[in-house]
Design a protein around this motif. Structure first.
Motif, PDB file in Angstrom:
ATOM      1  N   ASN A   1       3.497   0.953   7.721  1.00 40.11           N
ATOM      2  CA  ASN A   1       3.521   2.398   7.956  1.00 40.11           C
ATOM      3  C   ASN A   1       2.314   2.752   8.826  1.00 40.11           C
ATOM      4  O   ASN A   1       1.660   1.856   9.376  1.00 40.11           O
ATOM      5  CB  ASN A   1       3.568   3.197   6.643  1.00 40.11           C
ATOM      6  N   LYS A   2       2.002   4.024   8.960  1.00 44.65           N
ATOM      7  CA  LYS A   2       0.934   4.419   9.883  1.00 44.65           C
ATOM      8  C   LYS A   2      -0.448   3.945   9.432  1.00 44.65           C
ATOM      9  O   LYS A   2      -1.383   3.891  10.236  1.00 44.65           O
ATOM     10  CB  LYS A   2       0.921   5.936  10.057  1.00 44.65           C
ATOM     11  N   SER A   3      -0.593   3.609   8.156  1.00 42.46           N
ATOM     12  CA  SER A   3      -1.897   3.201   7.621  1.00 42.46           C
ATOM     13  C   SER A   3      -2.021   1.705   7.351  1.00 42.46           C
ATOM     14  O   SER A   3      -3.095   1.126   7.536  1.00 42.46           O
ATOM     15  CB  SER A   3      -2.197   3.953   6.318  1.00 42.46           C
ATOM     16  N   TYR A   4      -0.935   1.071   6.926  1.00 47.14           N
ATOM     17  CA  TYR A   4      -1.022  -0.298   6.441  1.00 47.14           C
ATOM     18  C   TYR A   4       0.060  -1.189   7.026  1.00 47.14           C
ATOM     19  O   TYR A   4       1.159  -0.733   7.348  1.00 47.14           O
ATOM     20  CB  TYR A   4      -0.874  -0.333   4.913  1.00 47.14           C
ATOM     21  N   GLU A   5      -0.265  -2.484   7.094  1.00 39.10           N
ATOM     22  CA  GLU A   5       0.720  -3.527   7.388  1.00 39.10           C
ATOM     23  C   GLU A   5       0.678  -4.529   6.235  1.00 39.10           C
ATOM     24  O   GLU A   5      -0.397  -5.010   5.867  1.00 39.10           O
ATOM     25  CB  GLU A   5       0.415  -4.247   8.696  1.00 39.10           C
ATOM     26  N   ILE A   6       1.837  -4.818   5.661  1.00 45.48           N
ATOM     27  CA  ILE A   6       1.922  -5.714   4.519  1.00 45.48           C
ATOM     28  C   ILE A   6       2.447  -7.076   4.971  1.00 45.48           C
ATOM     29  O   ILE A   6       3.466  -7.178   5.657  1.00 45.48           O
ATOM     30  CB  ILE A   6       2.848  -5.149   3.415  1.00 45.48           C
ATOM     31  N   LEU A   7       1.731  -8.137   4.581  1.00 43.76           N
ATOM     32  CA  LEU A   7       2.117  -9.512   4.868  1.00 43.76           C
ATOM     33  C   LEU A   7       2.291 -10.259   3.547  1.00 43.76           C
ATOM     34  O   LEU A   7       1.680  -9.891   2.541  1.00 43.76           O
ATOM     35  CB  LEU A   7       1.035 -10.213   5.694  1.00 43.76           C
ATOM     36  N   LYS A   8       3.103 -11.296   3.568  1.00 43.06           N
ATOM     37  CA  LYS A   8       3.272 -12.081   2.348  1.00 43.06           C
ATOM     38  C   LYS A   8       3.264 -13.568   2.656  1.00 43.06           C
ATOM     39  O   LYS A   8       3.471 -14.000   3.787  1.00 43.06           O
ATOM     40  CB  LYS A   8       4.559 -11.704   1.620  1.00 43.06           C
ATOM     41  N   THR A   9       3.023 -14.356   1.591  1.00 44.41           N
ATOM     42  CA  THR A   9       3.237 -15.793   1.599  1.00 44.41           C
ATOM     43  C   THR A   9       4.257 -16.085   0.509  1.00 44.41           C
ATOM     44  O   THR A   9       4.796 -15.158  -0.100  1.00 44.41           O
ATOM     45  CB  THR A   9       1.925 -16.553   1.296  1.00 44.41           C
ATOM     46  N   ALA A  10       4.490 -17.347   0.230  1.00 45.66           N
ATOM     47  CA  ALA A  10       5.416 -17.682  -0.858  1.00 45.66           C
ATOM     48  C   ALA A  10       4.884 -17.231  -2.204  1.00 45.66           C
ATOM     49  O   ALA A  10       5.657 -16.921  -3.111  1.00 45.66           O
ATOM     50  CB  ALA A  10       5.678 -19.188  -0.883  1.00 45.66           C
ATOM     51  N   GLN A  11       3.540 -17.134  -2.342  1.00 42.15           N
ATOM     52  CA  GLN A  11       2.942 -16.822  -3.645  1.00 42.15           C
ATOM     53  C   GLN A  11       1.984 -15.640  -3.612  1.00 42.15           C
ATOM     54  O   GLN A  11       1.288 -15.409  -4.617  1.00 42.15           O
ATOM     55  CB  GLN A  11       2.181 -18.054  -4.183  1.00 42.15           C
ATOM     56  N   GLY A  12       1.900 -14.890  -2.539  1.00 40.50           N
ATOM     57  CA  GLY A  12       0.931 -13.805  -2.505  1.00 40.50           C
ATOM     58  C   GLY A  12       1.257 -12.717  -1.509  1.00 40.50           C
ATOM     59  O   GLY A  12       2.170 -12.846  -0.678  1.00 40.50           O
ATOM     60  N   VAL A  13       0.485 -11.622  -1.603  1.00 47.39           N
ATOM     61  CA  VAL A  13       0.677 -10.457  -0.724  1.00 47.39           C
ATOM     62  C   VAL A  13      -0.680 -10.001  -0.194  1.00 47.39           C
ATOM     63  O   VAL A  13      -1.656  -9.913  -0.942  1.00 47.39           O
ATOM     64  CB  VAL A  13       1.363  -9.296  -1.486  1.00 47.39           C
ATOM     65  N   ILE A  14      -0.718  -9.696   1.104  1.00 45.86           N
ATOM     66  CA  ILE A  14      -1.933  -9.245   1.791  1.00 45.86           C
ATOM     67  C   ILE A  14      -1.647  -7.908   2.456  1.00 45.86           C
ATOM     68  O   ILE A  14      -0.519  -7.646   2.879  1.00 45.86           O
ATOM     69  CB  ILE A  14      -2.349 -10.257   2.871  1.00 45.86           C
ATOM     70  N   VAL A  15      -2.669  -7.079   2.576  1.00 46.30           N
ATOM     71  CA  VAL A  15      -2.540  -5.832   3.320  1.00 46.30           C
ATOM     72  C   VAL A  15      -3.574  -5.818   4.442  1.00 46.30           C
ATOM     73  O   VAL A  15      -4.712  -6.269   4.258  1.00 46.30           O
ATOM     74  CB  VAL A  15      -2.726  -4.591   2.403  1.00 46.30           C
ATOM     75  N   LYS A  16      -3.165  -5.320   5.613  1.00 48.19           N
ATOM     76  CA  LYS A  16      -4.083  -5.143   6.738  1.00 48.19           C
ATOM     77  C   LYS A  16      -4.196  -3.653   7.045  1.00 48.19           C
ATOM     78  O   LYS A  16      -3.195  -2.923   7.003  1.00 48.19           O
ATOM     79  CB  LYS A  16      -3.592  -5.906   7.969  1.00 48.19           C
ATOM     80  N   LYS A  17      -5.410  -3.218   7.331  1.00 50.37           N
ATOM     81  CA  LYS A  17      -5.666  -1.832   7.732  1.00 50.37           C
ATOM     82  C   LYS A  17      -6.648  -1.866   8.894  1.00 50.37           C
ATOM     83  O   LYS A  17      -7.790  -2.291   8.732  1.00 50.37           O
ATOM     84  CB  LYS A  17      -6.251  -1.031   6.563  1.00 50.37           C
ATOM     85  N   ASP A  18      -6.185  -1.426  10.088  1.00 54.10           N
ATOM     86  CA  ASP A  18      -6.993  -1.532  11.306  1.00 54.10           C
ATOM     87  C   ASP A  18      -7.423  -2.990  11.481  1.00 54.10           C
ATOM     88  O   ASP A  18      -6.581  -3.864  11.543  1.00 54.10           O
ATOM     89  CB  ASP A  18      -8.185  -0.579  11.234  1.00 54.10           C
ATOM     90  N   ASN A  19      -8.727  -3.246  11.531  1.00 54.95           N
ATOM     91  CA  ASN A  19      -9.192  -4.624  11.714  1.00 54.95           C
ATOM     92  C   ASN A  19      -9.723  -5.227  10.410  1.00 54.95           C
ATOM     93  O   ASN A  19     -10.561  -6.127  10.422  1.00 54.95           O
ATOM     94  CB  ASN A  19     -10.285  -4.675  12.792  1.00 54.95           C
ATOM     95  N   THR A  20      -9.228  -4.730   9.273  1.00 55.40           N
ATOM     96  CA  THR A  20      -9.646  -5.249   7.974  1.00 55.40           C
ATOM     97  C   THR A  20      -8.425  -5.714   7.178  1.00 55.40           C
ATOM     98  O   THR A  20      -7.281  -5.395   7.519  1.00 55.40           O
ATOM     99  CB  THR A  20     -10.406  -4.183   7.156  1.00 55.40           C
TER     100      THR A  20
END
Length: 344
Positions: free
Chosen positions: A208-227
């Motif tokens: 969405n406008k604030s976050y990008e969600i990524l996943k692996t087979a066993q986990g979830v990560i969120v990216k916001k700008d350059n963090t």
């Protein structure tokens, strides 16, 4: 015909269970007497690992190290006899570690740090209306690109490790002194497919406008700008897991405003878990799902379509079909998470 059937049965069992051993005779500690290192390596359907025993040729003392455990565990504790750390046994210790442990890392990566912090800050709830488990990894936004998890071990205080891995799942030396240190193996490679030729990658699942969600087979990560930061990792001691971690546990991730909702597989068990996690604080809760309700209505979980297992309709998390549905109001759930956040 009987011989053929026996052979086919043997081959089938051999695929599920394999074991081999090795014996090395060498003067490991240079005291003029040969020592013996025996290791067995077991690969079963659900359990496996390496067991090594080194016998001092002169004193006949035996020292052991093992990483044997369940393939459902993304981490394992390797307990060390304090005597093995003494100066005169350093060569024994080195050779045992070489056969039992993966590469060493001085500090955990951010995915293992999520596990460690969540292990120390999780709580099972009995009376809560919506949640039966909460976890608070106390994660912070990181400035660099996310690092791919890998398999390695770190050294930690034994008392802290006892809090991270329940006592009944370890064979740690008792009693534990305040300065005793053991090893924690992290099987970070299980975040990625083991298929030949596959490269490690984070899979984009929502944005969405604030976050990008990524996943692996066993986990979830969120990216916001350059963090970035980790929001969830499957760990049997914290939140359950499939029977084997070569199976992906992260089946579905939905981004909803400033929260994510995760559906976690518990294969081969048809039941599953659903988590709601506040992105900014990292605090999450596992929904209290009454699967017996569906069974009482004659609804088998394998018969449910993907959207019937979990969907968001009119601000509700919905599980079930037709007239028999369980509904969880997202607004109220998020408010309950905020209350839990303030309590932490």
């Amino acid at each position: 015909m009987k011989n053929l059937l026996f052979l086919l049965s043997f081959l089938f069992v051999a695929q599920l269970f394999a074991q081999h051993s090795s014996t090395v005779t060498e003067d490991f500690n240079s005291d003029g007497t040969e020592d013996t290192l025996r290791c067995s390596y077991e690969i079963g359907s659900n359990f496996g690992g390496a067991d090594c025993e080194l016998t001092d040729g002169k004193t006949k003392k035996k020292f052991t190290l093992t990483n044997y455990g369940c393939f459902c565990a993304i981490k394992k504790r390797v307990s060390v006899n304090p005597e093995l750390r003494e100066k005169e046994n350093e060569h024994f210790f080195y050779n045992l570690k070489k056969d039992v442990l993966p590469k060493f890392r001085s500090t955990p990566d951010q995915s293992l740090l999520w596990i460690i912090n969540s292990s120390l800050n999780s709580q099972k709830l009995k009376e809560h209306e919506y949640f039966d488990l909460t976890f608070n990894p106390k994660t912070a936004w990181r400035q660099e690109e996310p690092e791919f998890p890998s398999t390695y071990y770190i050294q930690m205080g034994a008392r802290t490790l006892s809090k991270i891995i329940p006592e009944e799942k370890t064979t740690s030396v008792k009693p534990e002194s305040s300065d005793q240190r053991d090893f924690l193996i992290y099987y970070g490679d299980t975040h990625f497919s083991s298929e030949s030729g596959k490269t490690k990658e984070f899979i984009p699942v929502a944005k969405n406008k604030s976050y990008e969600i990524l996943k692996t087979a066993q986990g979830v990560i969120v990216k916001k700008d350059n963090t970035y930061k980790w929001l969830f990792v499957t760990d049997m001691d914290i939140n359950a897991s499939p029977q084997k971690l070569r199976w992906s546990s992260i089946e579905e991730v939905v981004l909803h405003d400033n929260s994510i909702i995760i559906r976690q597989s518990l294969a081969p068990d048809p039941e599953y878990n659903i988590y709601v996690i506040d992105i900014e604080t990292g605090l999450g809760g596992r929904l209290k799902i009454d699967f017996d309700y569906l069974l009482e209505k004659g609804i088998e979980i394998p018969d449910l379509k993907p959207e019937e297992r979990f969907s968001i309709i009119d601000g509700m998390i919905v599980i079930g079909k037709k007239r028999h549905k369980m509904k969880f109001p997202l607004t109220e759930i998020k408010q309950e998470l905020e209350i839990l956040i303030k309590g932490n």
